[in-house]
Structures are given as structure tokens and as C-alpha cells.
Design a protein around this motif. Sequence first.
Motif, PDB file in Angstrom:
ATOM      1  N   SER A  70       0.830  -1.218   0.000  1.00 35.42           N
ATOM      2  CA  SER A  70       0.000   0.000   0.000  1.00 35.42           C
ATOM      3  C   SER A  70       0.857   1.258   0.000  1.00 35.42           C
ATOM      4  CB  SER A  70      -0.930   0.023   1.220  1.00 35.42           C
ATOM      5  OG  SER A  70      -1.862  -1.013   1.143  1.00 35.42           O
ATOM      6  N   ILE A  71       1.896   1.262   0.798  1.00 35.08           N
ATOM      7  CA  ILE A  71       2.794   2.420   0.851  1.00 35.08           C
ATOM      8  C   ILE A  71       3.541   2.569  -0.474  1.00 35.08           C
ATOM      9  CG2 ILE A  71       4.829   3.389   2.000  1.00 35.08           C
ATOM     10  CD1 ILE A  71       3.808   1.982   4.591  1.00 35.08           C
ATOM     11  N   LEU A  72       3.980   1.450  -1.039  1.00 36.29           N
ATOM     12  CA  LEU A  72       4.697   1.493  -2.324  1.00 36.29           C
ATOM     13  C   LEU A  72       3.833   2.051  -3.453  1.00 36.29           C
ATOM     14  CD1 LEU A  72       6.656  -1.890  -2.326  1.00 36.29           C
ATOM     15  CD2 LEU A  72       7.643   0.417  -2.279  1.00 36.29           C
ATOM     16  N   LYS A  73       2.556   1.741  -3.441  1.00 39.89           N
ATOM     17  CA  LYS A  73       1.651   2.234  -4.496  1.00 39.89           C
ATOM     18  C   LYS A  73       1.634   3.756  -4.564  1.00 39.89           C
ATOM     19  CE  LYS A  73      -1.502  -1.650  -4.656  1.00 39.89           C
ATOM     20  NZ  LYS A  73      -2.841  -2.145  -4.341  1.00 39.89           N
ATOM     21  N   TYR A  74       1.849   4.385  -3.416  1.00 39.58           N
ATOM     22  CA  TYR A  74       1.843   5.847  -3.358  1.00 39.58           C
ATOM     23  C   TYR A  74       3.246   6.430  -3.239  1.00 39.58           C
ATOM     24  CZ  TYR A  74      -3.133   5.249  -2.918  1.00 39.58           C
ATOM     25  OH  TYR A  74      -4.444   4.893  -3.149  1.00 39.58           O
ATOM     26  N   ARG A  75       4.241   5.596  -3.596  1.00 39.40           N
ATOM     27  CA  ARG A  75       5.646   6.015  -3.606  1.00 39.40           C
ATOM     28  C   ARG A  75       6.137   6.466  -2.232  1.00 39.40           C
ATOM     29  NH1 ARG A  75       6.699   3.588  -8.041  1.00 39.40           N
ATOM     30  NH2 ARG A  75       6.010   4.503  -9.970  1.00 39.40           N
ATOM     31  N   GLY A  76       5.581   5.878  -1.177  1.00 42.63           N
ATOM     32  CA  GLY A  76       6.009   6.204   0.182  1.00 42.63           C
ATOM     33  C   GLY A  76       7.295   5.499   0.555  1.00 42.63           C
ATOM     34  N   ASP A  77       7.880   5.923   1.650  1.00 42.06           N
ATOM     35  CA  ASP A  77       9.146   5.372   2.135  1.00 42.06           C
ATOM     36  C   ASP A  77       8.893   4.105   2.938  1.00 42.06           C
ATOM     37  OD1 ASP A  77      11.717   4.923   3.049  1.00 42.06           O
ATOM     38  OD2 ASP A  77      11.644   6.516   4.556  1.00 42.06           O
ATOM     39  N   VAL A  78       9.430   2.982   2.483  1.00 44.11           N
ATOM     40  CA  VAL A  78       9.294   1.704   3.185  1.00 44.11           C
ATOM     41  C   VAL A  78      10.630   1.208   3.732  1.00 44.11           C
ATOM     42  CG1 VAL A  78       7.228   0.982   1.916  1.00 44.11           C
ATOM     43  CG2 VAL A  78       9.492   0.367   1.040  1.00 44.11           C
ATOM     44  N   SER A  79      11.625   2.061   3.729  1.00 41.81           N
ATOM     45  CA  SER A  79      12.981   1.636   4.110  1.00 41.81           C
ATOM     46  C   SER A  79      13.058   1.120   5.543  1.00 41.81           C
ATOM     47  CB  SER A  79      13.986   2.770   3.906  1.00 41.81           C
ATOM     48  OG  SER A  79      13.646   3.876   4.706  1.00 41.81           O
ATOM     49  N   HIS A  80      12.142   1.533   6.407  1.00 45.34           N
ATOM     50  CA  HIS A  80      12.129   1.063   7.788  1.00 45.34           C
ATOM     51  C   HIS A  80      11.310  -0.222   7.952  1.00 45.34           C
ATOM     52  CE1 HIS A  80       8.565   3.438   7.201  1.00 45.34           C
ATOM     53  NE2 HIS A  80       8.059   3.023   8.347  1.00 45.34           N
ATOM     54  N   LEU A  81      10.701  -0.714   6.874  1.00 44.88           N
ATOM     55  CA  LEU A  81       9.815  -1.872   6.935  1.00 44.88           C
ATOM     56  C   LEU A  81      10.356  -3.115   6.240  1.00 44.88           C
ATOM     57  CD1 LEU A  81       6.472  -0.017   6.067  1.00 44.88           C
ATOM     58  CD2 LEU A  81       7.394  -0.536   8.341  1.00 44.88           C
ATOM     59  N   PRO A  89      13.927  -5.301   4.456  1.00 43.66           N
ATOM     60  CA  PRO A  89      15.388  -5.442   4.580  1.00 43.66           C
ATOM     61  C   PRO A  89      16.135  -4.477   3.664  1.00 43.66           C
ATOM     62  CG  PRO A  89      14.341  -7.593   4.341  1.00 43.66           C
ATOM     63  CD  PRO A  89      13.281  -6.564   4.090  1.00 43.66           C
ATOM     64  N   LYS A  90      17.218  -3.938   4.166  1.00 42.22           N
ATOM     65  CA  LYS A  90      18.001  -2.947   3.404  1.00 42.22           C
ATOM     66  C   LYS A  90      18.526  -3.527   2.097  1.00 42.22           C
ATOM     67  CE  LYS A  90      22.380  -3.651   5.953  1.00 42.22           C
ATOM     68  NZ  LYS A  90      22.062  -4.981   6.403  1.00 42.22           N
ATOM     69  N   GLU A  91      18.698  -4.851   2.043  1.00 42.11           N
ATOM     70  CA  GLU A  91      19.249  -5.498   0.852  1.00 42.11           C
ATOM     71  C   GLU A  91      18.325  -5.399  -0.366  1.00 42.11           C
ATOM     72  OE1 GLU A  91      20.898  -7.568   4.498  1.00 42.11           O
ATOM     73  OE2 GLU A  91      18.889  -6.991   3.848  1.00 42.11           O
ATOM     74  N   ILE A  92      17.041  -5.135  -0.147  1.00 46.37           N
ATOM     75  CA  ILE A  92      16.102  -5.107  -1.269  1.00 46.37           C
ATOM     76  C   ILE A  92      15.483  -3.741  -1.524  1.00 46.37           C
ATOM     77  CG2 ILE A  92      15.559  -7.546  -0.983  1.00 46.37           C
ATOM     78  CD1 ILE A  92      12.717  -6.522  -0.039  1.00 46.37           C
ATOM     79  N   ILE A  93      15.820  -2.757  -0.712  1.00 47.74           N
ATOM     80  CA  ILE A  93      15.200  -1.434  -0.789  1.00 47.74           C
ATOM     81  C   ILE A  93      15.265  -0.842  -2.187  1.00 47.74           C
ATOM     82  CG2 ILE A  93      16.519   0.672  -0.259  1.00 47.74           C
ATOM     83  CD1 ILE A  93      13.449   0.161   1.037  1.00 47.74           C
ATOM     84  N   LYS A  94      16.422  -0.852  -2.805  1.00 41.24           N
ATOM     85  CA  LYS A  94      16.567  -0.266  -4.132  1.00 41.24           C
ATOM     86  C   LYS A  94      15.739  -1.032  -5.169  1.00 41.24           C
ATOM     87  CE  LYS A  94      21.067   1.811  -3.381  1.00 41.24           C
ATOM     88  NZ  LYS A  94      22.490   1.646  -3.497  1.00 41.24           N
ATOM     89  N   ASP A  95      15.680  -2.337  -5.017  1.00 40.73           N
ATOM     90  CA  ASP A  95      14.931  -3.168  -5.960  1.00 40.73           C
ATOM     91  C   ASP A  95      13.435  -2.885  -5.931  1.00 40.73           C
ATOM     92  OD1 ASP A  95      17.236  -4.598  -6.842  1.00 40.73           O
ATOM     93  OD2 ASP A  95      17.086  -5.888  -5.083  1.00 40.73           O
ATOM     94  N   ILE A  96      12.869  -2.754  -4.738  1.00 37.49           N
ATOM     95  CA  ILE A  96      11.415  -2.594  -4.678  1.00 37.49           C
ATOM     96  C   ILE A  96      10.969  -1.155  -4.908  1.00 37.49           C
ATOM     97  CG2 ILE A  96      11.099  -4.608  -3.214  1.00 37.49           C
ATOM     98  CD1 ILE A  96      10.456  -2.736  -0.913  1.00 37.49           C
ATOM     99  N   GLN A  97      11.849  -0.209  -4.720  1.00 37.51           N
ATOM    100  CA  GLN A  97      11.459   1.169  -4.955  1.00 37.51           C
ATOM    101  C   GLN A  97      11.539   1.552  -6.429  1.00 37.51           C
ATOM    102  OE1 GLN A  97      13.717   3.408  -1.974  1.00 37.51           O
ATOM    103  NE2 GLN A  97      11.884   3.469  -0.720  1.00 37.51           N
ATOM    104  N   CYS A  98      11.994   0.645  -7.266  1.00 38.55           N
ATOM    105  CA  CYS A  98      12.093   0.898  -8.687  1.00 38.55           C
ATOM    106  C   CYS A  98      10.831   0.492  -9.453  1.00 38.55           C
ATOM    107  CB  CYS A  98      13.289   0.136  -9.283  1.00 38.55           C
ATOM    108  SG  CYS A  98      14.862   0.750  -8.662  1.00 38.55           S
ATOM    109  N   ILE A  99       9.785   0.131  -8.724  1.00 40.95           N
ATOM    110  CA  ILE A  99       8.571  -0.310  -9.431  1.00 40.95           C
ATOM    111  C   ILE A  99       7.750   0.852  -9.935  1.00 40.95           C
ATOM    112  CG2 ILE A  99       8.418  -2.482  -8.178  1.00 40.95           C
ATOM    113  CD1 ILE A  99       6.014  -1.056  -6.697  1.00 40.95           C
TER     114      ILE A  99
END
Length: 157
Positions: free
Chosen positions: A134-145, A147-157
Motif C-alpha cells: 500500500s505504501i509502495l503504491k503511493y511512492r512512500g518510504d518503506v525503508s524502515h519496513l 530489509p536494506k538489501e532489497i530497498i533499491k529493488d522494490i522502490q524501482c517499481i
Amino acid sequence: MYTKAIYPGTFDPVTNGHIDIINRACKMFDKIIVAVADNKDKNTMFSLEKRVEFMKKATQKFDKVEVKSFSSLLVDFAKKEKAKIIIRGLRAVSDFEYELQMGYANKSLDKEIDTIYLMPNLENAFISSSVVRSILKYRGDVSHLVPKEIIKDIQCI
């Protein structure tokens, strides 16, 4: 005695709560198979291949963890992997009824299967993959939710 457990889920995407459960399960079992489900009934945000990739990145620090995908009944996958223990996470009372039902259903299909329920640490108790999506759909920050290893990957959607 060598113990192998399976931690199944869609992991769409993997969250810090999932990693918390995996970390604690590693202290209890010799091997954890994180089983990423190919559930056709769920409309996932990420493909099965991406979810497996994310989980592999997020769990690379755990020597005891192996990530695999499956598209069968969980008990059939467990038999194939020669595992008798299923790990499930419980965040809230609302999870309990569903998880208890699934645990009994799995036991009815294979009498040798046992389900162990683990609660995430309090700081991760509110995190769910659906909240992250839900947060990703609105381009919100999920970095605290997640793992840091995947942050860049999932924010590129």
C-alpha cells in the motif's frame, strides 16, 4: 537430531517481520527452507522470480537458510524436502484463527507435520506485506519496513 523446518509464504515483498521470524527460527533449527509460494489465488505485486530473488538477497547472511519456490500443497512440498516442521508467524489475534485452521488442515493431510507459531518482535508486529504494498503504491518510504538489501529493488517499481 537434525531438524529442518519450512517457513512458507508469498513474501510479497519480504519484510523486516519475516526476517525477524527467520532469525529466531535459525536459533531453533538446523536448516530453514524459506518456501516462496506461487499462489495463483493471490494477485501479487511482484513476480515469483522477483520474490525469490528478494528473499535470497534478504537472507544471504543466514547460513542455515535456503530459499525455494513451490506451487503445490505445502504438505507435499514438505514431504519432498523431508521436513516435518512448518513455521508460521503470528502478528495479531486476527492472524491466529486463520493460522490455526491452516495448521489443522495441514495436520489432517500429513499426521507427521507440526506447525510452530512465532511472534515477531514488538517493533515488527505491525508490519505486513500488504502494508508495504500500500505504501509502495503511493511512492512512500518503506525503508524502515523491509530489509536494506532489497530497498533499491522494490522502490524501482
